[in-house]
Design an enzyme around this catalytic site. Structure first.
Site, PDB file in Angstrom:
ATOM      1  N   THR A 125       0.754  -1.203  -0.360  1.00  0.00           N
ATOM      2  CA  THR A 125       0.203   0.428   0.103  1.00  0.00           C
ATOM      3  C   THR A 125       1.001   1.414   0.472  1.00  0.00           C
ATOM      4  O   THR A 125       0.651   2.282  -0.965  1.00  0.00           O
ATOM      5  CB  THR A 125      -1.011  -0.163   1.795  1.00  0.00           C
ATOM      6  OG1 THR A 125      -1.823  -0.713   1.139  1.00  0.00           O
ATOM      7  CG2 THR A 125      -1.574   1.459   1.705  1.00  0.00           C
TER       8      THR A 125
ATOM      9  N   THR B 244       1.931  -4.399   3.747  1.00  0.00           N
ATOM     10  CA  THR B 244       1.524  -5.507   5.373  1.00  0.00           C
ATOM     11  C   THR B 244       0.531  -6.831   5.851  1.00  0.00           C
ATOM     12  O   THR B 244       0.914  -6.886   6.623  1.00  0.00           O
ATOM     13  CB  THR B 244       0.587  -4.295   6.246  1.00  0.00           C
ATOM     14  OG1 THR B 244      -0.527  -4.163   4.946  1.00  0.00           O
ATOM     15  CG2 THR B 244       1.134  -2.883   6.256  1.00  0.00           C
ATOM     16  N   ASP B 245       0.108  -6.568   4.699  1.00  0.00           N
ATOM     17  CA  ASP B 245      -0.452  -8.406   4.482  1.00  0.00           C
ATOM     18  C   ASP B 245       0.589  -9.570   4.814  1.00  0.00           C
ATOM     19  O   ASP B 245      -0.316 -10.256   5.297  1.00  0.00           O
ATOM     20  CB  ASP B 245      -1.426  -8.325   3.302  1.00  0.00           C
ATOM     21  CG  ASP B 245      -2.467  -7.928   3.138  1.00  0.00           C
ATOM     22  OD1 ASP B 245      -2.394  -7.143   3.920  1.00  0.00           O
ATOM     23  OD2 ASP B 245      -3.279  -8.059   1.943  1.00  0.00           O
TER      24      ASP B 245
ATOM     25  N   GLN C 115      -3.410 -21.637  18.882  1.00  0.00           N
ATOM     26  CA  GLN C 115      -3.842 -20.804  18.712  1.00  0.00           C
ATOM     27  C   GLN C 115      -4.341 -19.799  18.913  1.00  0.00           C
ATOM     28  O   GLN C 115      -4.726 -18.241  18.809  1.00  0.00           O
ATOM     29  CB  GLN C 115      -5.310 -21.104  18.251  1.00  0.00           C
ATOM     30  CG  GLN C 115      -5.252 -22.771  17.433  1.00  0.00           C
ATOM     31  CD  GLN C 115      -7.049 -23.549  17.528  1.00  0.00           C
ATOM     32  OE1 GLN C 115      -7.972 -23.042  17.828  1.00  0.00           O
ATOM     33  NE2 GLN C 115      -7.507 -24.237  16.949  1.00  0.00           N
ATOM     34  N   CYS C 116      -3.792 -19.789  20.809  1.00  0.00           N
ATOM     35  CA  CYS C 116      -3.945 -18.028  21.653  1.00  0.00           C
ATOM     36  C   CYS C 116      -2.613 -16.998  20.516  1.00  0.00           C
ATOM     37  O   CYS C 116      -1.270 -17.430  20.493  1.00  0.00           O
ATOM     38  CB  CYS C 116      -3.229 -18.996  22.684  1.00  0.00           C
ATOM     39  SG  CYS C 116      -5.192 -19.488  23.235  1.00  0.00           S
TER      40      CYS C 116
ATOM     41  N   THR D 102       3.143  -9.978  14.451  1.00  0.00           N
ATOM     42  CA  THR D 102       2.053 -11.198  14.039  1.00  0.00           C
ATOM     43  C   THR D 102       0.869  -9.753  12.982  1.00  0.00           C
ATOM     44  O   THR D 102       0.785  -8.156  14.197  1.00  0.00           O
ATOM     45  CB  THR D 102       1.028 -11.443  15.183  1.00  0.00           C
ATOM     46  OG1 THR D 102       0.087 -12.914  13.951  1.00  0.00           O
ATOM     47  CG2 THR D 102       0.545 -10.705  16.213  1.00  0.00           C
TER      48      THR D 102
ATOM     49  N   ASP E 191       1.636  -6.519  -4.668  1.00  0.00           N
ATOM     50  CA  ASP E 191       0.081  -6.641  -3.598  1.00  0.00           C
ATOM     51  C   ASP E 191       1.498  -8.008  -2.568  1.00  0.00           C
ATOM     52  O   ASP E 191       1.832  -8.446  -2.864  1.00  0.00           O
ATOM     53  CB  ASP E 191      -0.492  -6.657  -4.266  1.00  0.00           C
ATOM     54  CG  ASP E 191      -1.310  -6.477  -2.610  1.00  0.00           C
ATOM     55  OD1 ASP E 191      -2.642  -6.074  -2.669  1.00  0.00           O
ATOM     56  OD2 ASP E 191      -1.145  -7.649  -2.026  1.00  0.00           O
ATOM     57  N   SER E 192       1.589  -7.100  -1.381  1.00  0.00           N
ATOM     58  CA  SER E 192       2.138  -8.748  -0.356  1.00  0.00           C
ATOM     59  C   SER E 192       1.670 -10.290  -0.442  1.00  0.00           C
ATOM     60  O   SER E 192       2.417 -10.744   0.340  1.00  0.00           O
ATOM     61  CB  SER E 192       3.239  -8.023   0.783  1.00  0.00           C
ATOM     62  OG  SER E 192       1.816  -7.988   1.521  1.00  0.00           O
ATOM     63  N   SER E 193       0.035  -9.819  -0.821  1.00  0.00           N
ATOM     64  CA  SER E 193      -0.414 -10.640  -1.127  1.00  0.00           C
ATOM     65  C   SER E 193       0.225 -11.693  -1.861  1.00  0.00           C
ATOM     66  O   SER E 193       0.002 -13.175  -1.648  1.00  0.00           O
ATOM     67  CB  SER E 193      -2.367 -11.127  -1.057  1.00  0.00           C
ATOM     68  OG  SER E 193      -2.802  -9.476  -1.149  1.00  0.00           O
TER      69      SER E 193
HETATM   70  N1  ASP Z   1      -2.545  -5.317   0.207  1.00  0.00           N
HETATM   71  C1  ASP Z   1      -1.852  -4.663   0.783  1.00  0.00           C
HETATM   72  C2  ASP Z   1      -0.578  -4.988   0.853  1.00  0.00           C
HETATM   73  O1  ASP Z   1       0.476  -6.017   1.805  1.00  0.00           O
HETATM   74  C3  ASP Z   1      -1.845  -4.561   2.358  1.00  0.00           C
HETATM   75  C4  ASP Z   1      -0.969  -3.567   2.783  1.00  0.00           C
HETATM   76  O2  ASP Z   1       0.404  -3.007   2.040  1.00  0.00           O
HETATM   77  O3  ASP Z   1      -1.012  -2.799   3.857  1.00  0.00           O
HETATM   78  O4  ASP Z   1       0.369  -5.392  -0.460  1.00  0.00           O
END
Ligand code: ASP
Length: 345
Positions: A15, A91-92, A277-278, A167, A59-61
């Site tokens: 982002t 951030t993803d 899972q916690c 996380t 996009d980091s996805s």
């Molecule tokens: N979808 C974005 C990514 O991870 C989200 C972000 O950067 O906040 O690339």
């Protein structure tokens, strides 16, 4: 006159560098130049900043282990030429990348700081400027010629966290990352206050790079009602390692079919890593009867490791050896401060 620090800024996408398509309104990654144009402050820094970017801006996805290797190669190639590195990342999956790099680059004596933002850098309320500017400041900070934070770390919203302890906690708040089981390494206010006792100190070991990651892994998340068919399907999927996400302090069903299925998989050579899972707290094999059985059959305790670090540590450990016992031994010891040691329990 003290020498100016030299920082390499590595852009991967996310982002922070995205722009909005005027017609569809969707955000998509854009080039580095646009990003730099929006932060003229970078030119006023008392630090020399070079820039580079990954072969693909994503996009980091879309992050994948091959791009972690690319990041490693970029850093390895110029490690001696810089005082620190800042990686701009979506951030993803930022927490996965920071954990992966913590294992792939060990015993480092220079900071590798990952940051990003929740709002694109060109927007008025962006959090990207502060994140980037302070990340550069931290990456270039030294005392007595030594880096203040010789770690892979994540800087976000006034807080510096250990890279293998974070996380992604919020898709909404600027405060996107948490480190539930380890204190922050620094806090940025008017000054940056370093939490010195919790920052890893550089030893005499030279930095070690390892690009070997094996992603033949699976996740088994337990839930009430989980069936034998489901468990056996995952165990038979041909992977070498499995993260088992258990309840509370590392517990799971005591049903005989469950323990038998896990044991058969371990006997076939699979490595099973028990992670809670916690978000906070630790797996403690033997605290309850159900987890004693896990210990007996050879499940490895992930202690207080977070999910992202568990996944990437498993890939790293599998990448180091074809032998189950060696992989289990690597998983059992802390490599980069990602989990507590025996004496901490
Ligand atoms: N979808 C974005 C990514 O991870 C989200 C972000 O950067 O906040 O690339």
């Amino acid at each position: 006159m003290t020498e100016r620090s030299k920082i390499l800024l590595i852009y991967t996408g996310g982002t922070i560098g995205m722009v909005q398509d005027h017609i569809s309104g969707k955000l998509y990654p854009f080039g580095f130049d646009t990003l730099l144009e929006n932060i003229p402050e970078l030119k006023r820094f008392e630090v020399d900043i070079d820039t580079t970017q990954l072969s693909r801006i994503i996009d980091s996805s879309d992050m994948e282990p091959a791009l972690w290797t690319e990041l490693l190669e970029v850093i390895r190639g110029v490690y001696e030429d810089y005082d620190g590195f800042v990686i701009l990342h979506g951030t993803d999956t930022l927490a996965y990348t920071s954990a992966a790099l913590s294992f792939m680059i060990q015993d480092l004596d220079k900071p590798i700081i990952l940051t990003g933002s929740q709002l694109p850098i060109g927007t008025i309320r962006t959090d990207g400027k502060e994140n980037l500017i302070t990340a550069i400041e931290i990456a270039s900070s030294k005392e007595g010629g030594k880096a203040l934070v010789p770690e892979v770390a994540v800087y976000f919203e006034y807080t510096l966290l250990r890279g293998c302890r974070v996380t992604k906690y919020s898709a909404e708040h600027f405060d996107a990352f948490h480190s539930p089981n380890y204190p922050e390494l620094a806090e940025a206010g008017i000054q940056i206050t370093y939490n010195d006792p919790y920052i890893r100190k550089t030893g005499n070991e030279p930095v070690r790079f390892s690009e070997f990651m094996d992603s033949r892994i699976a996740i088994l998340k337990l839930f009430p009602g989980i069936t034998e068919e489901h468990v056996r399907y995952i165990l038979a999927s041909g992977v070498r390692g499995m993260i088992m996400e258990t309840y509370g302090a590392g517990n799971g069903p005591s049903a005989e079919w469950f323990i038998t299925a896990l044991k058969e998989a371990i006997d076939r050579g699979m490595v099973i890593f028990n992670v809670s899972q916690c978000l906070a707290g630790s797996v403690q094999h033997g605290r309850y009867a159900t987890s004693s059985r896990f210990e007996d059959i050879g499940v490895v305790s992930g202690r207080d490791i977070c999910f992202e670090a568990a996944i990437t540590k498993m890939m790293y450990a599998l990448g180091q050896s074809p032998q189950r016992e060696v992989v289990e031994a690597i998983l059992s010891i802390p490599l980069a401060g990602e989990m507590m040691v025996d004496t901490d329990i």
